[in-house]
Write a protein that holds these residues in place. Sequence first.
Motif, PDB file in Angstrom:
ATOM      1  N   ASP A 210      18.804   0.726  -2.171  1.00 42.16           N
ATOM      2  CA  ASP A 210      18.611   1.844  -1.794  1.00 42.16           C
ATOM      3  C   ASP A 210      18.775   2.611  -0.211  1.00 42.16           C
ATOM      4  O   ASP A 210      18.768   3.476   0.468  1.00 42.16           O
ATOM      5  N   ASP A 211      18.568   1.621   0.504  1.00 40.94           N
ATOM      6  CA  ASP A 211      18.903   1.784   2.462  1.00 40.94           C
ATOM      7  C   ASP A 211      20.202   1.710   2.241  1.00 40.94           C
ATOM      8  O   ASP A 211      20.564   2.698   3.257  1.00 40.94           O
ATOM      9  N   HIS A 220      26.881   0.142   8.497  1.00 36.46           N
ATOM     10  CA  HIS A 220      25.921  -0.892   8.822  1.00 36.46           C
ATOM     11  C   HIS A 220      25.269  -2.128   7.737  1.00 36.46           C
ATOM     12  O   HIS A 220      24.565  -2.907   8.683  1.00 36.46           O
ATOM     13  N   LEU A 221      24.988  -1.445   7.055  1.00 37.64           N
ATOM     14  CA  LEU A 221      24.463  -2.354   6.255  1.00 37.64           C
ATOM     15  C   LEU A 221      25.029  -2.641   4.553  1.00 37.64           C
ATOM     16  O   LEU A 221      24.790  -3.052   3.636  1.00 37.64           O
ATOM     17  N   ARG A 229      17.406  -4.999  -6.080  1.00 43.55           N
ATOM     18  CA  ARG A 229      16.340  -3.983  -6.219  1.00 43.55           C
ATOM     19  C   ARG A 229      15.261  -4.088  -5.758  1.00 43.55           C
ATOM     20  O   ARG A 229      15.247  -5.461  -4.713  1.00 43.55           O
ATOM     21  N   PRO A 230      14.225  -3.250  -5.615  1.00 42.13           N
ATOM     22  CA  PRO A 230      13.037  -3.737  -5.491  1.00 42.13           C
ATOM     23  C   PRO A 230      12.591  -5.072  -6.074  1.00 42.13           C
ATOM     24  O   PRO A 230      11.716  -6.302  -5.002  1.00 42.13           O
ATOM     25  N   GLU A 231      12.510  -5.470  -7.076  1.00 42.44           N
ATOM     26  CA  GLU A 231      11.844  -6.768  -7.606  1.00 42.44           C
ATOM     27  C   GLU A 231      12.880  -7.362  -7.266  1.00 42.44           C
ATOM     28  O   GLU A 231      12.568  -8.555  -6.982  1.00 42.44           O
ATOM     29  N   ASP A 232      14.083  -7.802  -7.215  1.00 46.09           N
ATOM     30  CA  ASP A 232      14.815  -9.110  -6.360  1.00 46.09           C
ATOM     31  C   ASP A 232      14.547  -9.034  -5.027  1.00 46.09           C
ATOM     32  O   ASP A 232      14.536 -10.432  -4.233  1.00 46.09           O
ATOM     33  N   ARG A 233      14.285  -7.923  -4.208  1.00 52.02           N
ATOM     34  CA  ARG A 233      13.407  -8.237  -3.235  1.00 52.02           C
ATOM     35  C   ARG A 233      12.315  -8.881  -2.603  1.00 52.02           C
ATOM     36  O   ARG A 233      11.706  -9.819  -2.092  1.00 52.02           O
ATOM     37  N   GLU A 234      11.535  -8.284  -3.596  1.00 51.51           N
ATOM     38  CA  GLU A 234      10.038  -8.976  -4.153  1.00 51.51           C
ATOM     39  C   GLU A 234       9.737 -10.514  -3.648  1.00 51.51           C
ATOM     40  O   GLU A 234       9.090 -11.319  -3.317  1.00 51.51           O
ATOM     41  N   ALA A 235      11.083 -11.163  -4.897  1.00 55.51           N
ATOM     42  CA  ALA A 235      11.255 -12.404  -5.213  1.00 55.51           C
ATOM     43  C   ALA A 235      11.882 -13.194  -4.140  1.00 55.51           C
ATOM     44  O   ALA A 235      10.565 -14.067  -3.981  1.00 55.51           O
TER      45      ALA A 235
END
Length: 347
Positions: A210-211, A220-221, A229-235
């Motif tokens: 999303d960012d 630059h990202l 996904r958010p759940e991947d980043r959480e892990a």
Amino acid sequence: MKTHTLLMPLDMHLHLRDGVMLETVAPLSSYSFSGALVMPNLVPPVITLEAVVAYKHRINHAIGKLDDPDEEALMADDCFEPYMSLFYQNYTRAFLSTVKDEIVAIKLYPAGITTNSEGGVKSFDLDAMRPTLEAMSDLGIVLSVHGETDGFVMDREAEFMSIYEMLAVNFPKLKIVMEHITTKAAVEMLERYENLFATITAHHLLITLDDVAGGMLRPHLFCKPIAKRPEDREALLHVALEAHPKVMFGSDSAPHPQHKKEACGCAAGVFTAPIALQLLCELFDKHGKLENLQAFISDNAQNIYGLCPEFKEVVLSNRPFLVPEKYGDVIPMFAGEHIGWTIESVN
Ligand code: DOR
Ligand code: ZN
């Protein structure tokens, strides 16, 4: 004001490039890190003993650490160790024996999967790779892997898990580092095979797709593997913040000149080296886990790779830091924005 001290920070996945770019970026890492695993995806890639030694010399020159005793007296930043790597090809045992004292890892890229990886592995033919991987295993050379298939971009890392499994099972004594992991699937692999380890970047702990592309496109990202996904980043956050002993910091800081990022055909890579420690302090502090950062930033890597970096002490504080718009011709992550922590001193 809160302060936090980090000892011997290590960046176990760093792109330093060559020439003018090397001169620009290497001092930014050597200032605050004790050492870094330097990636070999130059043009041409680093595949000979001579190329490793010459590249290490150029890095040491760029950071003012002159390794030729006949040259002028040492300048600053002399306690930064470039841990060198070789670009994976099928090599002979004899060659690996001669090069082993100059490298700590061999980096495997699937052919064409990212920047300067055209000479990488075209098919994972175990019979063809076995002599090389067995020799690496016997000689204690770590296999560092860019784990992506050429499938759909969001699924590439997850699809690569079967290749990690095949490598881990067939070469149980070979240490295999899953580089810059971005998925829950990769985090789960850590528990399944004793010889699998991982690096995690700062940007993959901070952003999701999303960012990168959820609003206006932010070149630059953009990097490989792409943020998920958010759940991947959480892990990822979970194992990083706990400083799971099999994970370590690797920035994958990958500088490209501005015109190659702000172009139609944007090069992959996020440039974080000069702000990585500040970002990690901010993140670990926000989650009340500052006490675990030392293991994530250095101790785990020392154990996994068997490294003994020279002493370096970095003191940071939670005073805001205004990230420069540019370092040379490179735009860093968070350019022109304030981040929460500052480097106060390095000894
Ligand atoms: O985003 C990336 N940039 N990922 C890589 O794997 C390579 C790197 C680079 O060298 O620019
Ligand atoms: Zn990389």
